[in-house]
Scaffold this motif. Structure first.
Motif, PDB file in Angstrom:
ATOM      1  N   ASP A   2      -7.226  -1.340 -75.845  1.00 26.50           N
ATOM      2  CA  ASP A   2      -6.649  -2.461 -75.893  1.00 26.50           C
ATOM      3  C   ASP A   2      -5.626  -2.533 -76.930  1.00 26.50           C
ATOM      4  OD1 ASP A   2      -5.591  -4.857 -75.160  1.00 26.50           O
ATOM      5  OD2 ASP A   2      -7.206  -6.129 -76.209  1.00 26.50           O
ATOM      6  N   ALA A   3      -6.029  -2.204 -78.073  1.00 30.49           N
ATOM      7  CA  ALA A   3      -4.984  -2.257 -79.411  1.00 30.49           C
ATOM      8  C   ALA A   3      -4.349  -0.876 -79.786  1.00 30.49           C
ATOM      9  CB  ALA A   3      -5.873  -2.691 -80.513  1.00 30.49           C
ATOM     10  N   ARG A   4      -4.502   0.048 -78.837  1.00 29.70           N
ATOM     11  CA  ARG A   4      -3.866   1.376 -79.009  1.00 29.70           C
ATOM     12  C   ARG A   4      -2.353   1.708 -78.341  1.00 29.70           C
ATOM     13  NH1 ARG A   4      -8.967   1.052 -80.527  1.00 29.70           N
ATOM     14  NH2 ARG A   4      -9.726   2.624 -82.108  1.00 29.70           N
ATOM     15  N   ARG A   5      -1.900   2.641 -78.897  1.00 32.14           N
ATOM     16  CA  ARG A   5      -0.412   2.707 -78.288  1.00 32.14           C
ATOM     17  C   ARG A   5      -0.664   3.979 -77.197  1.00 32.14           C
ATOM     18  NH1 ARG A   5       4.449   5.007 -81.940  1.00 32.14           N
ATOM     19  NH2 ARG A   5       6.165   4.774 -80.555  1.00 32.14           N
ATOM     20  N   LEU A   6      -0.157   3.438 -76.045  1.00 28.54           N
ATOM     21  CA  LEU A   6      -0.104   4.296 -74.669  1.00 28.54           C
ATOM     22  C   LEU A   6       1.099   4.884 -74.380  1.00 28.54           C
ATOM     23  CD1 LEU A   6      -3.058   2.596 -72.741  1.00 28.54           C
ATOM     24  CD2 LEU A   6      -3.163   4.370 -74.247  1.00 28.54           C
ATOM     25  N   LEU A   7       2.231   4.248 -75.093  1.00 31.07           N
ATOM     26  CA  LEU A   7       3.586   4.675 -74.734  1.00 31.07           C
ATOM     27  C   LEU A   7       4.314   5.200 -75.900  1.00 31.07           C
ATOM     28  CD1 LEU A   7       5.604   4.791 -72.030  1.00 31.07           C
ATOM     29  CD2 LEU A   7       6.428   2.612 -73.127  1.00 31.07           C
ATOM     30  N   PHE A   8       4.934   6.161 -75.919  1.00 25.59           N
ATOM     31  CA  PHE A   8       5.978   6.815 -77.142  1.00 25.59           C
ATOM     32  C   PHE A   8       7.227   7.080 -76.790  1.00 25.59           C
ATOM     33  CE2 PHE A   8       3.478  10.187 -75.499  1.00 25.59           C
ATOM     34  CZ  PHE A   8       4.458  11.361 -75.624  1.00 25.59           C
TER      35      PHE A   8
END
Length: 340
Positions: free
Chosen positions: A284-290
């Motif tokens: 939930d609080a993690r970056r999945l797009l960069f």
């Protein structure tokens, strides 16, 4: 009259059943952001049906979240439950019939896109639209760049967070090598050929543990050697070597490749309800797009509703969600604008 024509078109929704096979995620996003042979008012019934299915799925997730709250007493689940319960209760569209454009004007959204398929669709469509606009601008200034899709995978595992961290750190190794190579370092990497990239981390689970992989839509200056990249990936991960590189935009439209990147949150609906809640809580609080290079700084609207078309007459189409039925047009709240 515009009202009759619009209402007649919308009524087609009632003849569609929820037993019909839902579209794959690529088709969902493509239909959200591209213009085809159908007009926007003709496409609206299918959109309403998709949103109904997404809301149905969200209610299944709501049940799972509620169970988790009762079992654990964790207030986090109570907050998610409240958000999911009110999300998507209504949708208000404006049909600007003089130009046949349909815009989502108002809605209740939870913005918890890993839990909620409806928010996942809206968020992904915003991301896709923004990055496709940026892609066109980059290519107009750099027509020699070649769009490719790069897929990197690591081994399956039972610990989702550990596999996520492993995948992210491995991708960061290649991106750091890219930065050093492009600033004069002697480090060699196939990633140094990338002028711009946008990627997403995706996770599936077919009963053999979590399968982590990353899809990267990249604009490159030269051919990426898949064998050399495989060797680099094995060195970065220590345990995985499977990579795939293929061109996009030659045989098929570039958007086909970008769809792979932005469908990551929609793919959560392929999991069981229990798996989806587990994955959503973990990530939930993690970056999945960069993004890197010329794609960095691409602005994606925070709002999940659409920008209005100012100064044009419209018909407001108000839908309320009824469980077991889907979104139903409310004639009493569906009105013409005053500036007709």
């Amino acid at each position: 009259m515009p009202t009759k024509n619009t209402i007649k078109t919308i009524e087609k929704v009632s003849h569609m059943t929820h037993k019909e096979k839902p579209p794959v995620t690529e088709e969902v996003l493509a239909d959200e952001v591209t213009e085809g042979l159908q007009s926007e008012s003709e496409k609206l019934p299918n959109k309403i049906l998709r949103y109904s299915r997404a809301r149905e799925r969200a209610l299944l997730i709501l049940d799972e979240v509620t169970q988790q709250y009762h079992q654990t007493g964790n207030p986090y689940f109570s907050k998610i439950s409240d958000k999911l319960n009110s999300c998507g209760n209504y949708l208000s569209f404006r049909h600007y019939y003089t130009v046949d454009k349909v815009r989502l004007h108002a809605a209740s959204f939870c913005k918890k896109h890993l839990f909620c398929p409806l928010c996942a669709i809206r968020r992904a469509s915003k991301q896709l639209s923004s990055y496709m606009q940026r892609y066109k601008a980059i290519m107009s200034e750099n027509p020699s760049l070649v769009p490719v899709m790069i897929t990197l995978t690591v081994k399956n595992g039972d610990d989702l967070l550990e596999r996520y961290d492993h995948l992210v750190k491995s991708v960061q190794v290649l991106n750091r090598k890219r930065t050093r190579a492009r600033t004069g370092s002697r480090d060699k990497t196939e990633f140094s050929k990338i002028e711009a990239s946008v990627g997403s981390y995706e996770f599936t689970n077919k009963g053999k543990g979590w399968h982590p992989h990353v899809h990267i839509a990249a604009l490159v200056t030269a051919h990426i050697d898949q064998q050399a990249l495989s060797a680099e990936w094995k060195k970065a991960t220590g345990d995985s070597f499977i990579v795939d590189v293929r061109p996009i935009g030659q045989i098929q439209e570039p958007i086909k490749g970008f769809l792979e990147v932005f469908k990551y949150a929609l793919k959560f609906s392929d999991l069981t309800s229990e798996q989806q809640v587990q994955a959503a809580v973990t990530l939930d609080a993690r970056r999945l797009l960069f993004s890197t290079g010329l794609f960095r700084g691409t602005q994606v609207p925070e709002s999940l509703i659409d920008e209005p078309l100012e100064g044009l007459p419209y018909i407001q189409l108000f839908y309320k969600y009824l469980q077991g039925i889907g979104y139903t047009l409310d004639p009493e709240k569906s009105t013409k604008s005053n500036n007709i």
